[in-house]
Structure formats: C-alpha cells, structure tokens
Design a protein around this motif. Structure first.
Motif, PDB file in Angstrom:
ATOM      1  N   HIS A 177     -88.950  20.221  -3.545  1.00 25.41           N
ATOM      2  CA  HIS A 177     -88.663  20.090  -4.979  1.00 25.41           C
ATOM      3  C   HIS A 177     -87.144  20.109  -5.160  1.00 25.41           C
ATOM      4  O   HIS A 177     -86.398  20.331  -4.208  1.00 25.41           O
ATOM      5  CB  HIS A 177     -89.274  21.268  -5.758  1.00 25.41           C
ATOM      6  CG  HIS A 177     -90.741  21.112  -6.022  1.00 25.41           C
ATOM      7  ND1 HIS A 177     -91.259  20.911  -7.269  1.00 25.41           N
ATOM      8  CD2 HIS A 177     -91.797  21.109  -5.170  1.00 25.41           C
ATOM      9  CE1 HIS A 177     -92.579  20.801  -7.190  1.00 25.41           C
ATOM     10  NE2 HIS A 177     -92.939  20.921  -5.926  1.00 25.41           N
ATOM     11  N   SER A 178     -86.698  19.874  -6.394  1.00 22.80           N
ATOM     12  CA  SER A 178     -85.299  20.165  -6.687  1.00 22.80           C
ATOM     13  C   SER A 178     -85.279  21.074  -7.904  1.00 22.80           C
ATOM     14  O   SER A 178     -86.154  21.003  -8.765  1.00 22.80           O
ATOM     15  CB  SER A 178     -84.501  18.885  -6.917  1.00 22.80           C
ATOM     16  OG  SER A 178     -84.893  18.271  -8.109  1.00 22.80           O
ATOM     17  N   GLU A 218     -86.546  14.226 -10.706  1.00 27.76           N
ATOM     18  CA  GLU A 218     -86.884  15.049  -9.548  1.00 27.76           C
ATOM     19  C   GLU A 218     -87.925  14.367  -8.671  1.00 27.76           C
ATOM     20  O   GLU A 218     -87.841  14.400  -7.456  1.00 27.76           O
ATOM     21  CB  GLU A 218     -87.395  16.419 -10.022  1.00 27.76           C
ATOM     22  CG  GLU A 218     -87.739  17.355  -8.877  1.00 27.76           C
ATOM     23  CD  GLU A 218     -88.314  18.687  -9.331  1.00 27.76           C
ATOM     24  OE1 GLU A 218     -88.416  18.906 -10.551  1.00 27.76           O
ATOM     25  OE2 GLU A 218     -88.679  19.491  -8.457  1.00 27.76           O
ATOM     26  N   HIS A 247     -94.073  16.759  -7.788  1.00 28.06           N
ATOM     27  CA  HIS A 247     -94.204  15.912  -8.984  1.00 28.06           C
ATOM     28  C   HIS A 247     -94.669  14.492  -8.607  1.00 28.06           C
ATOM     29  O   HIS A 247     -95.229  14.295  -7.542  1.00 28.06           O
ATOM     30  CB  HIS A 247     -92.901  15.920  -9.788  1.00 28.06           C
ATOM     31  CG  HIS A 247     -92.412  17.326 -10.018  1.00 28.06           C
ATOM     32  ND1 HIS A 247     -92.926  18.118 -11.010  1.00 28.06           N
ATOM     33  CD2 HIS A 247     -91.515  18.097  -9.337  1.00 28.06           C
ATOM     34  CE1 HIS A 247     -92.346  19.321 -10.939  1.00 28.06           C
ATOM     35  NE2 HIS A 247     -91.495  19.334  -9.940  1.00 28.06           N
TER      36      HIS A 247
HETATM   37 ZN   LIG Z   1     -90.212  20.749  -9.152  1.00 29.24          ZN
END
Ligand SMILES: [Zn+2]
Length: 590
Positions: A485-486, A432, A417
């Motif tokens: 990522h989370s 995130e 992101h």
């Molecule tokens: Zn993500």
C-alpha cells in the motif's frame, strides 16, 4: 497530428513513469488548479485545522488567501489550513510567467463547539446523550446515563435515580452535563425500553426526555448460548472500534458455541471464561433456544503427528469451544487457549512422523482455560492453522521450508485497492491503486526471475475485497504474503510532515519479516517512518503464513509522491523488497 504529439509529450513530462494521473491530458495542456483535499467546494468539519493537498502546472506560483505556498517540481502544493469557527473561504491563485493568473475558491465550515444550554430555557438536549447504543445488561453491569441540559438543575433517570452535574472544570468549561450510574441487580428487569430522563429547576418546573437507545436488564436470561456462523467469525478484545474495526483476539470457526452475557449496539459480549471476555458482531452468531447448556467440556487425548508436509496436533473435545492463540519468541512457542475446557487429558501421543514440533504440553491456566503449548525446533514460525474437525480441535503446523531460497518458495503479493477503489490520492491526483499495482508487477517480475512462484490477489484493475484476497492467498498454499500500500495522513494532519516507508505485522512471530523489509527498503533513501505491530489489517490477520504489509511511502507527501510516481524508483523499491525477503530467509537460516 502535431497538436496531438504536443499533448503527449507534455503529459509525459508532467507525470513521469508509466502511470496516468486522474487529471486528463486536455486539462494539463492549459493552466489548472487541481484540488484533491478538501475533496469538495464545501467541507464541514469540527476540527480546527484541515489538510490541503493540491496541484497546479509545475513552475507556477501559488498563494492561498495571499499567503505563498511552495510549489514542488511536480506542481504539488500542500499544507494545513487553520480554521476559525464558522465559514472559512479560501482562494487559491496560481500565476505563471505571463499574466495568466487563475484562481479557485473553496469553503471549509468549522462547526461550533458545544455551548452551555441557556438558563432561560429548561431543556434536555441531544448532544452527549448516553447511552447512545442499545444495551443488554447483566447483573453487576453499570447503566451509565448522561445528558446535557440547563445547568444548575436537579437531574434524574429511570424512576428518580439521581444524577450529578459535572463541574465545568472536568468538562472543558461546559456547564449542565449530568451523569448517573445504576449497577444492575439480579432482580432488575427492563425489557427493551428507552431510559426516562428528567430535569427539574429550583421552582419545581420539570422537563422529561427519553433516550433513543433502548436498554434491557437480563440477569435472569444470561448466559444465553450462541453458535458462530459466517466465514471467519472474529472475537474482539473489547467493544471498541476504529477505522480497521475492533482489536481482534481470535478468528474462529463456524459452529463454535459461545456464552453471551450482554450486548452493546450490534455486538454481543461473550464470557470466554470466569475472567475473560470477548465481543462478537451479532450477524456472526445465532442465539440458541433458552435452556441450552453453556459451552463447557473436558479434554481428552492429544495426538501429535506429521505427514509429508505438515505437523498436526489434535485435541479430543466433547464440543466446539472458542479458542485463541499467541506466540512467543526465544524459545519459539505457540500457545493455544481453549476457553471452557477442563483437562481430562491423560495421554499426549507423540508420533515420530513429527518434524517441526519439539515439545508439546498443556497447562490448566485458569479453572476453565486449557492451554496447549507447542515448542518449535526453528526460531521462525512458518505458519499454523487452527480449527475443528468434528468436535476435535486441530492445529496444523507449517514446517520451515527445506530450502530457504526465494526460488523454492511461493510468494503471494497483494496490490492494495484497485478498480473503483483508488486508495489514497496524491496532490497531483496520483492514485494509490496504480502505485501498488505497478510496484507489485515489478516485484512479480523480479521474484519470477529468481525462480519463485508468485500468486497475485489481483492481476488487473479490479477490487477484490480483502476477505476474498485472503482466501486466494490461503488457497494458493503460499509461503510468504506481502501486501503493498502507500500511506496517507488524515485530513487533520499536515501532509508535508509525514513521510517515508513503514512496515506492519499483527503477530509477534511475523515481526522479523516486517523488520527485514523495512531495513532493506530504507536503502532507497526513503525515511524510515515506523515498524508497526498488532496491526488490525485483514492481510496481516492470517496465522497461516509469515506476512507483512509495506506502506511504501506517503502519497500524501509531495516529495514522497514524486518518488512514487517515478517508475524507476518503484522498481528500485521492488528490488529492495526482494532483498528484504532474502534477508529474512537468511535470518531464518541462522
Ligand atoms: Zn491503502
């Protein structure tokens, strides 16, 4: 000045670490209720439940419609709201020690499930109408037609082809759902027409409708020949879709010829061989003029050679045909299938400049599928590229690095992101994109300290597309790619129930990297959520280098969110990721 200082301290107290939350300092200074999910005051859904992710000032008491919710030390509260059909009004109250109760209300509207059409009217209705997409059908394909209307009538489609009413028990109690099938014959023609539907009651009264979708029967025009265009055209296994797109069989080069035998919506069906099909988006191909020969060729010599950096395989071919590859472990193999190719290969010329390829041979696995099998010396595949030079298919094999040390490697890091794309949000408004960026910065420092060269797909708060990120990685010649990522649950799941770290890979040959990363990161105390394969994510899609995605933890889970918001914890995760990379290198060295 004093006031300013007070706000600053307060903010740091609420949001540990270096990250700002989406919530501004001024709002934090007084009592607040921040609603993250549902996103807006009024939400429509067809689901029976809806996720709640929200926060208030830490230490306050929260109720929703009178029911108490646990308030985490971060101020987060979360849960799953049950919904009745129709309007559901929720009132959240947050109470402090003094009499300063604040409240916020929101509405979730659950749509009515489909109901049986009234017998009082003779009608064909919109919901459940099939086909819902435009179709091009070939001989032997089925045109499947469905609609919902007045129950107990006689239904037909096209020129009187019969339809049958499903029994309510097959259909969740819903009456009046009619289905019919027509198998396309070689002589059938239909040119971009909507399908006529007809419903007649016992008195002979009838109603007709046309589908919005348009259908063509093209047995006489298939196969059409198309040629791929665009950057990285993808062949999908089937016409299915999900959040990440359809399951991918192969990424192929431009200018590859394909035999088209059908179309559903915006996707063409490709006949790869007598027995195998694939699908491709219509904007990734041009249709060639009628009469063009379908793709088919004989293979010529195969040459196997190496230079200072790579091993190469060249398969001489008469034209560019579609291909796919897969891998096997123990022994380590790469299989490359070339569709529409028949062997006339009488020489496999193997030069002694080759270093990673142990054996190479071919099999004619179907009468029109030619498979090249490449056996490697090492157990780990370090990457390979497939493509065309002229009409000759090449495979470029990356060798195992001479020194299996972090300091000898280039490592690409991808912080998910960024810029206008926040990614998932935590209950306190944490983003995130900030978590991934901060973790990647820790990783970069730690890896560079060990002497690695680090390549970033983004080095600031911007949002390059995943396709652009992939280009950056491939152009850098990186040895390993790790995407950060989370995780977050869907709006129909309970955010308190899913937590922990997970790692992802697409190709089986890159599973070991993802497994070593998972094994190492759980040492932080994060729950192991899963190791996920066949993952259809752009940064798991290159065969060119070992790659893995790490979903650090669930930002949607209040406990995980508190960990992710702690900079010390992010640093610890980064340390464990570095350990995981080193464990992977040890695994390769065995
Ligand atoms: Zn993500």
């Amino acid at each position: 000045m004093k006031h300013f200082r007070l706000i600053l301290v307060f903010t740091l107290f609420l949001v540990p670490g270096s990250m700002r939350s989406a919530q501004g300092a001024n709002e934090r200074d007084s009592s607040f209720i921040l609603l993250v999910v549902p996103e807006s005051d009024t939400t429509m859904t067809s689901s029976a439940v809806y996720r709640l992710s929200a926060s208030t000032n830490p230490g306050r008491r929260v109720t929703i419609n009178g029911k108490s919710y646990k308030v985490y030390p971060s101020g987060a509260f979360a849960g799953l709201l049950g919904l009745s059909v129709g309007e559901n009004r929720f009132v959240v109250t947050s109470a402090g020690s003094a009499a300063d109760t604040i409240s916020k209300s929101f509405l979730v509207i659950r749509s009515k499930p489909l109901e049986t059409t009234s017998r009082d009217t003779l009608a064909i209705e919109d919901p459940l109408m099939e086909p819902s997409l435009d179709l091009w059908l070939n001989e032997g394909d089925e045109l499947r037609v469905q609609f919902k209307g007045t129950p107990g009538c006689t239904a037909s489609f096209l020129d009187g082809l019969p339809m049958r009413e499903l029994s309510p028990s097959e259909n969740g109690g819903l009456k009046g759902v009619y289905q019919g099938i027509h198998k396309i014959l070689a002589t059938d023609t239909l040119n971009n027409q909507s399908i006529a539907l007809r419903l007649e009651d016992s008195t002979g009264r009838a109603v007709t409708r046309q589908t919005e979708s348009r259908v063509s029967f093209k047995p006489r025009e298939f196969p059409m020949v198309a040629v791929t265009k665009a950057d990285r055209p993808a062949l999908d296994f089937g016409p299915g879709e999900d959040r990440l797109g359809g399951a991918k069989l192969s990424f192929i080069n431009p200018r590859v010829r394909l035999a088209i035998t059908g179309k559903v919506g915006e996707r063409y069906r490709v006949a790869l061989s007598k027995n195998q099909e694939a699908w491709i988006k219509e904007d990734q191909v041009d249709i060639l003029s009628a009469g063009t020969f379908p793709p088919h060729t004989q293979t010529g010599n195969i040459t196997v050679s190496g230079d200072e950096k790579f091993d190469y395989i060249t398969v001489n071919m008469g034209e560019k045909l579609p291909y796919s590859s897969d891998q096997e472990l123990e022994p380590t193999r790469i299989n490359v299938d070339i569709y529409g190719a028949v062997s006339n290969t009488n020489w496999i010329v193997q030069h002694n400049t080759v270093r990673e390829i142990k054996n190479l041979y071919y099999t004619q696995v179907e009468k029109d599928v030619f498979r090249v099998t490449i056996e490697l010396k090492h157990k780990q595949v370090w990457g390979y590229e497939l493509g065309y030079v002229g009409n000759n298919l090449f495979v470029k094999i990356r060798r195992q690095p001479d020194r299996l040390k972090v300091k000898a490697l280039t490592i690409a890091l991808d912080a998910g992101h960024g810029g206008p794309n926040n990614g998932a949000l935590g209950s306190t408004g944490s983003r995130e994109k900030d978590v991934t960026f901060s973790t990647v910065m820790h990783l970069k420092r730690l890896l560079e300290k060990k002497g690695a060269r680090v390549v970033l797909t983004r080095s600031d708060d911007t949002y390059p597309l995943n396709s652009e990120r992939l280009k950056t990685v491939l152009a850098s010649g990186a040895d390993i790619l790790i995407s950060i990522h989370s995780n977050s649950v869907a709006v129909t799941s309970n955010p308190e129930e899913s937590k922990g770290v997970s790692t992802y890979y697409k190709y089986i040959c890159y599973r070991p990297l993802s497994q070593e990363l998972l094994k190492s990161v759980v040492k932080t105390g994060l729950t192991p959520f899963a190791n996920v394969g066949s993952f259809n994510f752009t940064l798991n899609s290159p065969t060119e280098l070992p790659n893995a995605l790490v979903e650090l933890a669930f930002i949607s889970n209040p406990e995980d969110e508190m960990k992710l918001m702690n900079d010390e914890f992010r640093k610890e995760i980064a340390e464990k990721i570095v350990d995981g990379i080193e464990d992977f290198l040890d695994y390769c060295d065995d």
